[in-house]
Design an enzyme around this catalytic site. Sequence first.
Site, mmCIF file in Angstrom:
data_model
loop_
_atom_site.group_PDB
_atom_site.id
_atom_site.type_symbol
_atom_site.label_atom_id
_atom_site.label_comp_id
_atom_site.label_asym_id
_atom_site.label_seq_id
_atom_site.Cartn_x
_atom_site.Cartn_y
_atom_site.Cartn_z
ATOM 1 N N ASP A 38 0.861 -1.181 0.000
ATOM 2 C CA ASP A 38 0.000 0.000 0.000
ATOM 3 C C ASP A 38 0.893 1.225 0.000
ATOM 4 O O ASP A 38 1.449 1.609 1.040
ATOM 5 C CB ASP A 38 -0.900 -0.015 1.236
ATOM 6 N N VAL A 39 1.051 1.839 -1.154
ATOM 7 C CA VAL A 39 1.980 2.960 -1.283
ATOM 8 C C VAL A 39 1.403 4.254 -0.730
ATOM 9 O O VAL A 39 2.050 5.297 -0.811
ATOM 10 C CB VAL A 39 2.440 3.154 -2.740
ATOM 11 N N ASN A 65 4.358 6.430 -9.748
ATOM 12 C CA ASN A 65 3.294 6.487 -10.751
ATOM 13 C C ASN A 65 1.903 6.215 -10.175
ATOM 14 O O ASN A 65 0.909 6.550 -10.813
ATOM 15 C CB ASN A 65 3.612 5.446 -11.844
ATOM 16 N N TYR A 130 -7.511 15.666 -6.891
ATOM 17 C CA TYR A 130 -6.559 15.218 -7.906
ATOM 18 C C TYR A 130 -5.696 16.381 -8.390
ATOM 19 O O TYR A 130 -4.467 16.273 -8.480
ATOM 20 C CB TYR A 130 -7.318 14.586 -9.064
ATOM 21 N N LYS A 134 -1.715 16.712 -7.847
ATOM 22 C CA LYS A 134 -0.788 16.754 -8.980
ATOM 23 C C LYS A 134 0.018 18.049 -9.011
ATOM 24 O O LYS A 134 1.145 18.070 -9.531
ATOM 25 C CB LYS A 134 -1.563 16.568 -10.287
#
Length: 233
Positions: A38-39, A65, A130, A134
């Site tokens: 789980d990153v 990514n 999001y 980003k």
Amino acid sequence: MVTGAAGGLGAAVCEVFEREGAAVVPVDIKGSQCFHADVGTQAGNRAMVDEALARHGRLDTLVLNAGLQFMAPIDEFPEVEWTRLFDVMVNGPSHAIKAAWPRLTAQPGGRIVVIGSSLSHVAEPFKAAYVAAKHAIVGLMKVAALEGGPHGLTANAVLPGLMWTQLMERQLEDHMRLRNETRETVLERINLLQPGRAIEPSEVAEMICFLSSDRASGVSGASVPVDLGSLVI
């Protein structure tokens, strides 16, 4: 090491790196060929770094990514979804960089490539978490570039434009619901955002591979769009 390796872009990145002779550690929460972690957690990022060292005794490149999406108006955006997106796309990369830093800076040539988006520079309705994430990942990359420079480490961001992966496909129903549009209207509007066509994951993967190579040793702190020029419109 490639996170989000079971997805469309992640799989393409692994394929290009393997073609170039790299020993790849693919990481995801799923996928039969991936190391499962789980990153979005500190423990998951530490585990994946430890796994790379156990397999190969070294770690030269981080490709961060892994990504998620959730769409809602700002005043209705669930806190749990905001936290989930930031954990995977901002906090997770920060944990990964911190865990891998001693190995990446042990000798010149360490590489960090974060995957941003055209939305790292612009915005889109209903994507507050999001877009914010980003933007944030590009800022993190810039600091890593400055602090890594004296150690011969480079850090860069790749910013894909419209790319038809599973993440994009899953958004279509959200667009239809939030904008009260038909699928055909949504697709027509989305296709107008990028001149000509959608980007192939393999095209983005080639740029990631280049920035990870010795050929890009002089490139650091850069945000490189792969978007057919959509950001200049």
